[in-house]
Design a protein around this motif. Structure first.
Motif, PDB file in Angstrom:
ATOM      1  N   HIS A 269       0.841  -1.063   0.231  1.00 27.93           N
ATOM      2  CA  HIS A 269      -0.114  -0.104   0.096  1.00 27.93           C
ATOM      3  C   HIS A 269       0.917   1.301   0.116  1.00 27.93           C
ATOM      4  O   HIS A 269       0.158   2.374   0.151  1.00 27.93           O
ATOM      5  N   LEU A 270       2.118   1.372  -0.143  1.00 27.88           N
ATOM      6  CA  LEU A 270       3.447   2.041   0.331  1.00 27.88           C
ATOM      7  C   LEU A 270       3.453   2.203  -0.730  1.00 27.88           C
ATOM      8  O   LEU A 270       4.000   3.609  -0.971  1.00 27.88           O
ATOM      9  N   LYS A 271       4.241   1.876  -1.698  1.00 25.51           N
ATOM     10  CA  LYS A 271       4.485   1.912  -2.670  1.00 25.51           C
ATOM     11  C   LYS A 271       3.695   2.945  -4.338  1.00 25.51           C
ATOM     12  O   LYS A 271       4.502   3.684  -4.217  1.00 25.51           O
ATOM     13  N   PRO A 272       2.113   3.027  -4.160  1.00 29.06           N
ATOM     14  CA  PRO A 272       1.894   5.099  -5.288  1.00 29.06           C
ATOM     15  C   PRO A 272       2.295   5.337  -4.519  1.00 29.06           C
ATOM     16  O   PRO A 272       2.134   6.315  -5.155  1.00 29.06           O
ATOM     17  N   LEU A 273       2.140   5.317  -2.762  1.00 29.04           N
ATOM     18  CA  LEU A 273       2.270   6.617  -2.320  1.00 29.04           C
ATOM     19  C   LEU A 273       3.889   7.113  -2.589  1.00 29.04           C
ATOM     20  O   LEU A 273       4.631   7.911  -2.670  1.00 29.04           O
ATOM     21  N   LEU A 274       5.118   6.017  -2.596  1.00 27.00           N
ATOM     22  CA  LEU A 274       6.865   6.295  -3.119  1.00 27.00           C
ATOM     23  C   LEU A 274       6.542   6.544  -4.504  1.00 27.00           C
ATOM     24  O   LEU A 274       7.372   7.776  -4.278  1.00 27.00           O
ATOM     25  N   ASP A 275       6.085   5.921  -4.915  1.00 28.70           N
ATOM     26  CA  ASP A 275       5.908   6.184  -6.585  1.00 28.70           C
ATOM     27  C   ASP A 275       5.308   8.121  -6.797  1.00 28.70           C
ATOM     28  O   ASP A 275       5.990   8.309  -7.956  1.00 28.70           O
ATOM     29  N   ARG A 276       4.445   7.968  -5.964  1.00 29.80           N
ATOM     30  CA  ARG A 276       4.183  10.043  -6.159  1.00 29.80           C
ATOM     31  C   ARG A 276       5.172  10.604  -5.729  1.00 29.80           C
ATOM     32  O   ARG A 276       4.839  11.632  -6.248  1.00 29.80           O
ATOM     33  N   VAL A 277       5.125  10.171  -4.521  1.00 26.69           N
ATOM     34  CA  VAL A 277       7.079  10.853  -3.647  1.00 26.69           C
ATOM     35  C   VAL A 277       7.658  11.566  -5.324  1.00 26.69           C
ATOM     36  O   VAL A 277       8.050  12.505  -5.415  1.00 26.69           O
ATOM     37  N   ARG A 278       8.371  10.473  -5.725  1.00 23.99           N
ATOM     38  CA  ARG A 278       9.066  10.378  -7.195  1.00 23.99           C
ATOM     39  C   ARG A 278       8.726  11.376  -8.131  1.00 23.99           C
ATOM     40  O   ARG A 278       9.666  12.311  -8.628  1.00 23.99           O
ATOM     41  N   VAL A 279       8.037  10.765  -8.380  1.00 19.56           N
ATOM     42  CA  VAL A 279       6.524  11.933  -9.678  1.00 19.56           C
ATOM     43  C   VAL A 279       6.932  13.292  -9.396  1.00 19.56           C
ATOM     44  O   VAL A 279       7.667  14.260  -9.900  1.00 19.56           O
ATOM     45  N   LEU A 280       6.097  14.163  -8.277  1.00 20.56           N
ATOM     46  CA  LEU A 280       6.610  15.120  -8.006  1.00 20.56           C
ATOM     47  C   LEU A 280       7.989  15.628  -7.294  1.00 20.56           C
ATOM     48  O   LEU A 280       8.252  16.503  -7.973  1.00 20.56           O
ATOM     49  N   ALA A 281       8.806  14.924  -6.201  1.00 24.79           N
ATOM     50  CA  ALA A 281      10.354  15.629  -6.397  1.00 24.79           C
ATOM     51  C   ALA A 281      10.878  15.368  -7.875  1.00 24.79           C
ATOM     52  O   ALA A 281      11.929  16.404  -8.033  1.00 24.79           O
ATOM     53  N   ALA A 282      10.531  14.937  -9.172  1.00 31.16           N
ATOM     54  CA  ALA A 282      11.174  15.182  -9.925  1.00 31.16           C
ATOM     55  C   ALA A 282      11.013  16.430 -11.027  1.00 31.16           C
ATOM     56  O   ALA A 282      11.335  17.308 -11.792  1.00 31.16           O
TER      57      ALA A 282
END
Length: 93
Positions: free
Chosen positions: A43-56
């Motif tokens: 359940h945390l993987k999509p949240l981490l993916d969103r953080v990485r997209v935003l950080a980029a």
């Protein structure tokens, strides 16, 4: 805590920030975001993916761990704001 990080990154992006340094008392999140630790909870993987997209979107992004014992004042203010928001009151300045 991932949701708070996502909200902060979205707000920084809306404000036009080009460089951002996030300070967190969550060593786990800091290490997951930087790739030191893998995310094992599905359940945390999509949240981490969103953080990485935003950080980029930022020219520079850093996330720094601040030990809780050095973060008491900020933690108290954050808890107070969440309590007030949950009660329907506007957070005090």
């Amino acid at each position: 805590e991932y949701n708070a990080l996502i909200a902060a990154l979205e707000e920084a992006r809306q404000l036009g920030a080009a460089e951002i340094e996030v300070r967190t008392d969550s060593e786990l999140i800091q290490r997951q975001v930087t790739g030191v630790y893998k995310v094992r909870q599905p359940h945390l993987k999509p949240l981490l993916d969103r953080v990485r997209v935003l950080a980029a979107h930022f020219r520079s992004f850093a996330i720094v761990h601040v030990p809780r014992e050095r973060n008491r004042d900020a933690d108290a203010l954050a808890n107070r704001a969440m309590d007030e928001r949950g009660s329907g009151r506007e957070p005090a300045s």
